[in-house]
Design a protein around this motif. Structure first.
Motif, PDB file in Angstrom:
ATOM      1  N   LEU A 632      10.665  -5.255  10.136  1.00 29.25           N
ATOM      2  CA  LEU A 632       9.567  -5.818   9.350  1.00 29.25           C
ATOM      3  C   LEU A 632       8.633  -4.721   8.845  1.00 29.25           C
ATOM      4  CD1 LEU A 632       8.046  -8.345   8.343  1.00 29.25           C
ATOM      5  CD2 LEU A 632       6.855  -8.383  10.558  1.00 29.25           C
ATOM      6  N   SER A 633       8.351  -3.752   9.696  1.00 29.65           N
ATOM      7  CA  SER A 633       7.494  -2.630   9.292  1.00 29.65           C
ATOM      8  C   SER A 633       8.127  -1.847   8.158  1.00 29.65           C
ATOM      9  CB  SER A 633       7.245  -1.698  10.486  1.00 29.65           C
ATOM     10  OG  SER A 633       6.581  -2.380  11.521  1.00 29.65           O
ATOM     11  N   ARG A 634       9.443  -1.652   8.216  1.00 31.67           N
ATOM     12  CA  ARG A 634      10.126  -0.929   7.142  1.00 31.67           C
ATOM     13  C   ARG A 634      10.048  -1.693   5.825  1.00 31.67           C
ATOM     14  NH1 ARG A 634      13.968   0.076  11.194  1.00 31.67           N
ATOM     15  NH2 ARG A 634      15.304  -1.587  10.361  1.00 31.67           N
ATOM     16  N   ARG A 635      10.228  -3.031   5.891  1.00 34.39           N
ATOM     17  CA  ARG A 635      10.183  -3.822   4.666  1.00 34.39           C
ATOM     18  C   ARG A 635       8.784  -3.815   4.049  1.00 34.39           C
ATOM     19  NH1 ARG A 635      13.652  -7.036   7.833  1.00 34.39           N
ATOM     20  NH2 ARG A 635      11.943  -8.398   8.483  1.00 34.39           N
ATOM     21  N   ILE A 636       7.757  -3.972   4.912  1.00 37.68           N
ATOM     22  CA  ILE A 636       6.383  -3.942   4.398  1.00 37.68           C
ATOM     23  C   ILE A 636       6.074  -2.576   3.806  1.00 37.68           C
ATOM     24  CG2 ILE A 636       3.947  -4.045   5.056  1.00 37.68           C
ATOM     25  CD1 ILE A 636       4.733  -6.138   7.149  1.00 37.68           C
ATOM     26  N   GLY A 637       6.516  -1.547   4.529  1.00 37.30           N
ATOM     27  CA  GLY A 637       6.317  -0.195   4.003  1.00 37.30           C
ATOM     28  C   GLY A 637       7.011   0.008   2.679  1.00 37.30           C
ATOM     29  N   GLY A 638       8.197  -0.596   2.526  1.00 34.48           N
ATOM     30  CA  GLY A 638       8.912  -0.475   1.259  1.00 34.48           C
ATOM     31  C   GLY A 638       8.159  -1.143   0.124  1.00 34.48           C
ATOM     32  N   LEU A 639       7.594  -2.338   0.386  1.00 38.00           N
ATOM     33  CA  LEU A 639       6.827  -3.037  -0.652  1.00 38.00           C
ATOM     34  C   LEU A 639       5.584  -2.241  -1.046  1.00 38.00           C
ATOM     35  CD1 LEU A 639       7.056  -6.717   0.658  1.00 38.00           C
ATOM     36  CD2 LEU A 639       8.228  -5.748  -1.328  1.00 38.00           C
ATOM     37  N   LEU A 640       4.875  -1.722  -0.041  1.00 33.62           N
ATOM     38  CA  LEU A 640       3.683  -0.925  -0.346  1.00 33.62           C
ATOM     39  C   LEU A 640       4.048   0.360  -1.078  1.00 33.62           C
ATOM     40  CD1 LEU A 640       1.716  -1.329   3.017  1.00 33.62           C
ATOM     41  CD2 LEU A 640       1.265  -2.460   0.828  1.00 33.62           C
ATOM     42  N   GLY A 641       5.213   0.893  -0.719  1.00 37.85           N
ATOM     43  CA  GLY A 641       5.641   2.115  -1.386  1.00 37.85           C
ATOM     44  C   GLY A 641       5.888   1.903  -2.874  1.00 37.85           C
ATOM     45  N   LYS A 642       6.354   0.695  -3.241  1.00 37.39           N
ATOM     46  CA  LYS A 642       6.616   0.418  -4.658  1.00 37.39           C
ATOM     47  C   LYS A 642       5.332   0.404  -5.490  1.00 37.39           C
ATOM     48  CE  LYS A 642      10.837  -2.213  -3.783  1.00 37.39           C
ATOM     49  NZ  LYS A 642      11.498  -3.525  -3.882  1.00 37.39           N
ATOM     50  N   MET A 643       4.190   0.155  -4.813  1.00 38.81           N
ATOM     51  CA  MET A 643       2.910   0.156  -5.542  1.00 38.81           C
ATOM     52  C   MET A 643       2.454   1.562  -5.910  1.00 38.81           C
ATOM     53  SD  MET A 643       0.813  -2.752  -3.426  1.00 38.81           S
ATOM     54  CE  MET A 643       1.485  -4.398  -3.204  1.00 38.81           C
ATOM     55  N   GLN A 644       2.997   2.554  -5.268  1.00 41.84           N
ATOM     56  CA  GLN A 644       2.605   3.938  -5.555  1.00 41.84           C
ATOM     57  C   GLN A 644       3.432   4.461  -6.729  1.00 41.84           C
ATOM     58  OE1 GLN A 644       0.008   5.090  -3.766  1.00 41.84           O
ATOM     59  NE2 GLN A 644       0.040   3.091  -2.761  1.00 41.84           N
ATOM     60  N   SER A 645       3.143   3.865  -7.942  1.00 46.64           N
ATOM     61  CA  SER A 645       3.943   4.204  -9.130  1.00 46.64           C
ATOM     62  C   SER A 645       3.478   5.488  -9.827  1.00 46.64           C
ATOM     63  CB  SER A 645       3.894   3.050 -10.138  1.00 46.64           C
ATOM     64  OG  SER A 645       2.545   2.851 -10.557  1.00 46.64           O
ATOM     65  N   GLY A 646       2.181   5.851  -9.651  1.00 47.76           N
ATOM     66  CA  GLY A 646       1.652   7.043 -10.349  1.00 47.76           C
ATOM     67  C   GLY A 646       0.961   6.731 -11.675  1.00 47.76           C
ATOM     68  N   TYR A 647       1.017   5.446 -12.133  1.00 48.58           N
ATOM     69  CA  TYR A 647       0.351   5.056 -13.396  1.00 48.58           C
ATOM     70  C   TYR A 647      -1.053   4.534 -13.105  1.00 48.58           C
ATOM     71  CZ  TYR A 647       5.044   5.329 -15.359  1.00 48.58           C
ATOM     72  OH  TYR A 647       6.274   5.757 -15.754  1.00 48.58           O
ATOM     73  N   ILE A 648      -2.048   5.025 -13.981  1.00 52.98           N
ATOM     74  CA  ILE A 648      -3.444   4.671 -13.735  1.00 52.98           C
ATOM     75  C   ILE A 648      -3.678   3.183 -13.944  1.00 52.98           C
ATOM     76  CG2 ILE A 648      -5.814   5.015 -14.528  1.00 52.98           C
ATOM     77  CD1 ILE A 648      -5.086   7.892 -15.152  1.00 52.98           C
ATOM     78  N   TYR A 649      -3.015   2.590 -14.956  1.00 52.43           N
ATOM     79  CA  TYR A 649      -3.280   1.178 -15.235  1.00 52.43           C
ATOM     80  C   TYR A 649      -2.759   0.293 -14.109  1.00 52.43           C
ATOM     81  CZ  TYR A 649       1.587   1.034 -16.936  1.00 52.43           C
ATOM     82  OH  TYR A 649       2.939   1.127 -17.054  1.00 52.43           O
TER      83      TYR A 649
END
Length: 674
Positions: A632-649
């Motif tokens: 579960l921790s890995r899956r949550i971490g994966g979802l949060l990781g997808k938010m770190q796209s690098g785009y300001i908007y």
């Protein structure tokens, strides 16, 4: 003297076990051998005091458990039964220790091996000198641990590891029965001390134990539970499968475990509790039937084996069956007599087999031997002595003890006594046959060994031969010397010339040394109880002549048949194997006990274990527990990781959504919306 007899091996184990590497191999061997020889000398001196001068004693070593009314002291019960066992254990162990100096000369862990031997010896001594059931259980389990270490000593061999585990597990089954028996004794008698138990047996002869709504005779239940423990240690039919596999240990281990010590613990246990078993006749019937069946079945298996040590191992199992059916017909003295003589000639045979294996470059298959009698004549001669004693030939120890057991079984005049007698007679014939089969295949005929092995065949060194000589002396003389004391007549009755000579000799010993005469009742004192109506040893002296002569006839017939089959007409064994293929397969495969146990117990247990492992442990416990949380921790971490796209908007969008969510939460909490 008592402390030297019991604690010398413990001292050697502690010193060599802790300091063996710094002491070196020779010093370790000297310490362990010296300690057990001191114990043997002290045991013989105790035999003189306790039996010949009627001076049993109880020595308190220390207070062990003292809780309310429950008091258990660590005491040494040095009575007649104890000193007989002590002499057998320490003398045979001394021979095995000295023999091991030569046999294990090429091993890299000699100090550790000698330390294990001393530990085993001490555990056995603690078992036989115990004055209460807890102390006995301590020694009982100590023997089990030490045997596990010794059987699996060559732990680089997978077969040795498996054999040690098998011995440990099978013995745990028997030990569970012994533990339940101890609990039942405490429930009935309110104590675990032998003196108090034996003194109050008659007051509890009518007691019952209620189990699952049914009432059972208490003493019978206790006797059966104790016998289950004895079955495990003494390899009786059903709990015997560990015994042949224990041959994976070094040969000195085989001699120590199977000749005089571990396997005789069960015989000692039943003999010790003779005051209880005399009032539990149904338990004695079971003991007699199981013992007789064991003697017969083991003998049939021994006729078909080719490993020299396994043949002798099944012989041990068969002879233990003799001892138990003697106990079952209340011939406790006869059982102990055979225990003592068997220790000498079976120790001799095992160590002699080790000498053969040593000469044959570790070869154990008799099909690859032959023609050795000219190359190792000393070993050959000594093996002959052991074989004659085992086959029950006159003037050798086994003749006196085994014949007495058969005569006592016949004299019992019960259906189970008759069953034991005829099973024992059949086993006597097979014993003589497979013993001389072993002798002929090993020492006679043409050599079947590879040329390179034949060139290396040599006699064992004197350090290995000397213990064999000591045991050979016991195999020759222990029967005639101790016949009167163990099972002889009393009250001036001399039904045969042999008994008269033995008692006359005892009287001369009394005149010279002031000892008591060879009177079996005085010999055993209070250490063994036999009710007058159950005294089959006394009745055995008056059985018909054909009963006395039949065992000898069967033994000689077995020897002659072995000569015909394996020396005169060597093609006969293959012919008869073909003709009686189903029986040969049954005997050679050891009555399929291992296969049945594997199918009924091992495979289902492994299957159930696999289900619990795959479904229960990994699927349920780990799935919902550590594995589930980490996933579960890995899956949550994966979802949060997808938010770190690098785009300001993207970040601005997340900030706006977060602010809206935070404000909504504040208004809801304040009740503004509602």
């Amino acid at each position: 003297m008592e402390y030297l007899a019991v604690f010398s091996p413990l001292f050697a184990f502690l010193v060599v076990g802790l300091l063996g590497k710094s002491l070196g191999d020779k010093a370790s061997q000297f310490i362990t051998c010296a300690a057990v020889i001191i114990a043997a000398i002290s045991s013989v001196m105790l035999f003189n005091d306790v039996i010949l001068h009627a001076d049993p004693r109880l020595i308190m070593v220390a207070s062990w458990i003292n809780v309310g009314d429950f008091v258990v002291n660590w005491s040494l019960r040095i009575d007649q039964l104890t000193v007989v066992m002590m002499c057998v254990i320490t003398v045979v162990s001394s021979c095995v220790h000295v023999y091991s100096v030569g046999y294990m000369s090429h091993d890299d862990a000699k100090a550790r091996f000698m330390a294990y031997l001393s530990l085993f010896t001490f555990a056995m001594l603690m078992l036989v000198t115990s004055d209460n059931l807890l102390q006995l259980f301590f020694g009982w389990e100590g023997v089990g641990v030490a045997s596990y270490l010794l059987i699996g000593f060559w732990n680089h061999k997978e077969s040795a590891n498996s054999a040690s585990i098998k011995a440990f597990i099978v013995n745990r089954i028997g030990d569970f029965g012994l533990a339940l028996g101890i609990m039942a004794i405490f429930m009935v008698f309110g104590t675990v001390n032998f003196t108090e138990i034996f003194g109050s047996v008659q007051a509890h002869t009518d007691d019952v134990i209620t189990f699952l709504g049914n009432d059972f005779h208490a003493l019978t239940v206790i006797g059966m539970l104790l016998f289950i423990g004895a079955m495990g240690k003494s390899a009786q039919l059903g709990l015997h499968t560990w015994l042949p596999d224990a041959m994976e240990g070094p040969t000195p281990v085989s001699a120590l475990i199977h000749a005089a010590t571990m396997v005789t613990a069960g015989v000692f246990l039943v003999a010790r509790f003779s005051p209880l078993y005399e009032f539990a006749p149904d338990a004695l019937i079971v003991i007699a039937v199981v013992g007789a069946s064991t003697a017969f079945v083991a003998a049939t298996i021994g006729m078909t084996q080719f490993d020299i040590k396994r043949v002798i191992a099944y012989s041990t199992m068969s002879q233990l069956g003799y001892m138990f059916f003697a106990l079952g017909v209340s011939a406790y003295g006869a059982a102990m007599f055979h225990l003592m003589t068997h220790a000498f000639f079976k120790g001799l045979l095992f160590l002699g087999a080790g000498s053969v294996i040593h000469a044959m470059s570790n070869e154990q298959d008799m099909r690859k031997m032959g023609g050795l009698w000219k190359k190792i004549p000393v070993t050959y001669t000594l093996m002959w002595i052991g074989g004659l004693a085992l086959a029950g030939i006159p003037l050798f120890a086994g003749y006196y003890s085994k014949d007495m057991i058969l005569e006592a079984a016949y004299a019992d005049h019960t259906w189970f006594g008759d069953f034991a007698f005829w099973a024992g007679i059949s086993a006597a014939f097979m014993t003589a046959f497979y013993t001389w089969r072993l002798m002929i295949m090993t020492f006679h005929g043409k050599s079947r060994a590879p040329i390179e092995v034949q060139k290396k065949v040599h006699e064992s060194p004197s350090v290995m031969i000397f213990p064999l000589v000591v045991l050979a002396i016991g195999a020759i003389f222990s029967g005639v010397v101790f016949y009167g004391g163990f099972v002889g007549t009393y009250g001036g009755e001399f039904p045969d010339q042999h008994s008269q000579e033995v008692v006359a000799h005892a009287a001369s010993v009394q005149d010279e040394h002031g000892a008591i005469p060879w009177d079996r009742h005085a010999f055993w004192g209070d250490s063994i109880l036999v009710l007058p109506e159950n005294d089959t040893v006394a009745a055995a002296h008056h059985v018909p002549d054909w009963v006395k002569k039949l065992p000898l006839v069967m033994g000689l017939s077995g020897i002659v048949l072995a000569y015909v089959f394996y020396l005169l007409f060597p093609a006969l064994p293959r012919f008869f194997t073909f003709i009686f293929m189903p029986f040969h397969a049954l005997f050679f495969r050891k009555w399929f006990f291992d296969e049945i146990y594997d199918a009924v117990f091992v495979r289902p247990a492994r299957c159930i274990g696999k289900i619990f492992w795959k479904t229960g442990d990994k699927g349920l416990i780990d799935g919902l527990g550590p594995d589930g949380l980490s996933g579960l921790s890995r899956r949550i971490g994966g979802l949060l990781g997808k938010m770190q796209s690098g785009y300001i908007y993207h970040y601005a969008f997340v900030m706006v959504v977060s602010v809206i969510g935070l404000l909504s939460w504040v208004f809801i909490r304040a009740g503004g919306i509602i």
